[in-house]
Enzyme design. Structure first.
Site, mmCIF file in Angstrom:
data_model
loop_
_atom_site.group_PDB
_atom_site.id
_atom_site.type_symbol
_atom_site.label_atom_id
_atom_site.label_comp_id
_atom_site.label_asym_id
_atom_site.label_seq_id
_atom_site.Cartn_x
_atom_site.Cartn_y
_atom_site.Cartn_z
ATOM 1 N N VAL A 50 0.811 -1.221 0.000
ATOM 2 C CA VAL A 50 0.000 0.000 0.000
ATOM 3 C C VAL A 50 0.842 1.268 0.000
ATOM 4 O O VAL A 50 0.337 2.356 -0.312
ATOM 5 C CB VAL A 50 -0.982 0.031 1.195
ATOM 6 C CG1 VAL A 50 -1.990 -1.096 1.099
ATOM 7 C CG2 VAL A 50 -0.233 -0.012 2.533
ATOM 8 N N ASN A 76 -6.892 -1.125 5.606
ATOM 9 C CA ASN A 76 -6.611 -1.754 6.890
ATOM 10 C C ASN A 76 -5.138 -2.059 7.112
ATOM 11 O O ASN A 76 -4.693 -2.184 8.252
ATOM 12 C CB ASN A 76 -7.422 -3.055 6.997
ATOM 13 C CG ASN A 76 -6.947 -3.947 8.130
ATOM 14 O OD1 ASN A 76 -7.229 -3.694 9.304
ATOM 15 N ND2 ASN A 76 -6.200 -5.000 7.784
ATOM 16 N N SER A 128 -6.745 3.563 15.357
ATOM 17 C CA SER A 128 -6.299 2.937 16.602
ATOM 18 C C SER A 128 -6.483 3.924 17.740
ATOM 19 O O SER A 128 -6.424 5.142 17.541
ATOM 20 C CB SER A 128 -4.819 2.549 16.513
ATOM 21 O OG SER A 128 -4.339 2.082 17.767
ATOM 22 N N TYR A 141 3.870 5.458 14.902
ATOM 23 C CA TYR A 141 2.590 4.750 14.765
ATOM 24 C C TYR A 141 1.445 5.597 15.329
ATOM 25 O O TYR A 141 0.386 5.733 14.710
ATOM 26 C CB TYR A 141 2.682 3.412 15.493
ATOM 27 C CG TYR A 141 1.450 2.539 15.402
ATOM 28 C CD1 TYR A 141 1.247 1.710 14.301
ATOM 29 C CD2 TYR A 141 0.506 2.517 16.430
ATOM 30 C CE1 TYR A 141 0.132 0.885 14.230
ATOM 31 C CE2 TYR A 141 -0.603 1.697 16.369
ATOM 32 C CZ TYR A 141 -0.787 0.890 15.267
ATOM 33 O OH TYR A 141 -1.905 0.083 15.201
ATOM 34 N N ALA A 143 1.280 8.849 15.674
ATOM 35 C CA ALA A 143 1.031 10.005 14.812
ATOM 36 C C ALA A 143 0.293 9.602 13.540
ATOM 37 O O ALA A 143 -0.610 10.305 13.080
ATOM 38 C CB ALA A 143 2.362 10.676 14.453
ATOM 39 N N LYS A 145 -1.743 7.043 13.124
ATOM 40 C CA LYS A 145 -3.134 6.686 13.423
ATOM 41 C C LYS A 145 -3.975 7.920 13.739
ATOM 42 O O LYS A 145 -5.158 7.979 13.398
ATOM 43 C CB LYS A 145 -3.179 5.684 14.582
ATOM 44 C CG LYS A 145 -2.634 4.309 14.221
ATOM 45 C CD LYS A 145 -3.383 3.702 13.049
ATOM 46 C CE LYS A 145 -2.880 2.321 12.682
ATOM 47 N NZ LYS A 145 -3.625 1.714 11.560
#
Length: 253
Positions: A50, A76, A128, A141, A143, A145
């Protein structure tokens, strides 16, 4: 019969979500860098990273040529590599943001073009609770989300009323990755900090995606649905820390 594309559907939340749509009779495609864990009958695997927007565009174009439509896109796919801010490397941070945030933006951007031309569609993503609180060792991670929620609001404002956008933000989920990296004692320690007293099952998160893609949720757009067993409701993540839990990798997908 809808056409659904889900990134990161080879295992965990993505796989449970793909199976939920398939059981409802939808045509589901799995966009992932790795093949499915075990048999995945009726859910074609399209190999793509992705973070590579060109590859994502090619995969979605192939789906659209085959089906003639694209009704729901679920971004996802996600990764995380825990490390303190002083040890964080540029390469790790860029990879996490490229997959977890820009991967959502790229997939939504491409899918939205098909949906806007067709006059309707639903864009969904996995956020999250890390986007709500400062979980130590997950700066990049966290930041990324938090950014997904902002993307959700922006896409909703620009594309309404034809195209809806929403995200699901889970707390602790009992995925294969979690089981592989946490001992029973570590899992119990995490569950003890959750008011519901346990981790969620991937299937519970899948039900949220299925609802958001349904006609019953047609008035829901620009929203973030938090499913965390009450973990952030009373500030219980404020002492999350590492608490002696030092997994090599925390990846919820």
């Amino acid at each position: 019969m809808r056409t659904i594309v889900i990134s990161g559907a080879s295992r965990g939340i993505g796989r449970a979500t793909a199976e939920r749509f398939r059981r409802a009779g939808d045509h589901v495609y799995n966009l992932d860098v790795r093949p499915p864990d075990g048999p995945s009958e009726g859910i074609p695997w399209l190999e793509a990273d992705v973070a590579d927007w060109t590859a994502v565009e090619a995969a979605l174009a192939a789906v659209h040529r085959e089906r003639g439509r694209l009704d729901v896109a679920v971004a996802n796919a996600g990764i995380s590599v825990p490390h303190g801010v002083l040890e964080l490397t540029e390469a790790d941070a860029r990879r996490v943001v490229d997959v977890d945030l820009l991967g959502v933006l790229g997939m939504w951007r491409c899918a939205a073009r098909y949906m806007a031309a067709a006059g309707g569609g639903v864009l969904l993503a996995t956020g999250s609770i890390n986007g709500h609180r400062g979980f130590p060792r997950y700066a990049d991670y966290n930041a990324a989300k938090a950014g997904i929620a902002a993307l959700c609001r922006t896409f909703a404002l620009e594309l309404s009323p034809a195209v809806r956008a929403a995200c699901v933000s889970p707390g602790a989920v009992l995925t294969p990755m979690q089981l592989a990296e946490y001992s029973p004692e570590m899992l119990d320690a995490v569950s003890a900090r959750i008011p519901a007293g346990r981790h969620a099952a991937p299937e519970e998160i899948a039900e949220a995606f299925f609802y958001l893609a349904s006609p019953e949720a047609r008035y829901v757009t620009g929203q973030e649905l938090v499913i965390d067993g009450g973990e952030i409701a009373g500030g219980t993540t404020s002492d999350h820390g590492t608490g002696g839990l030092t997994p090599v990798t925390r990846q919820k997908r």
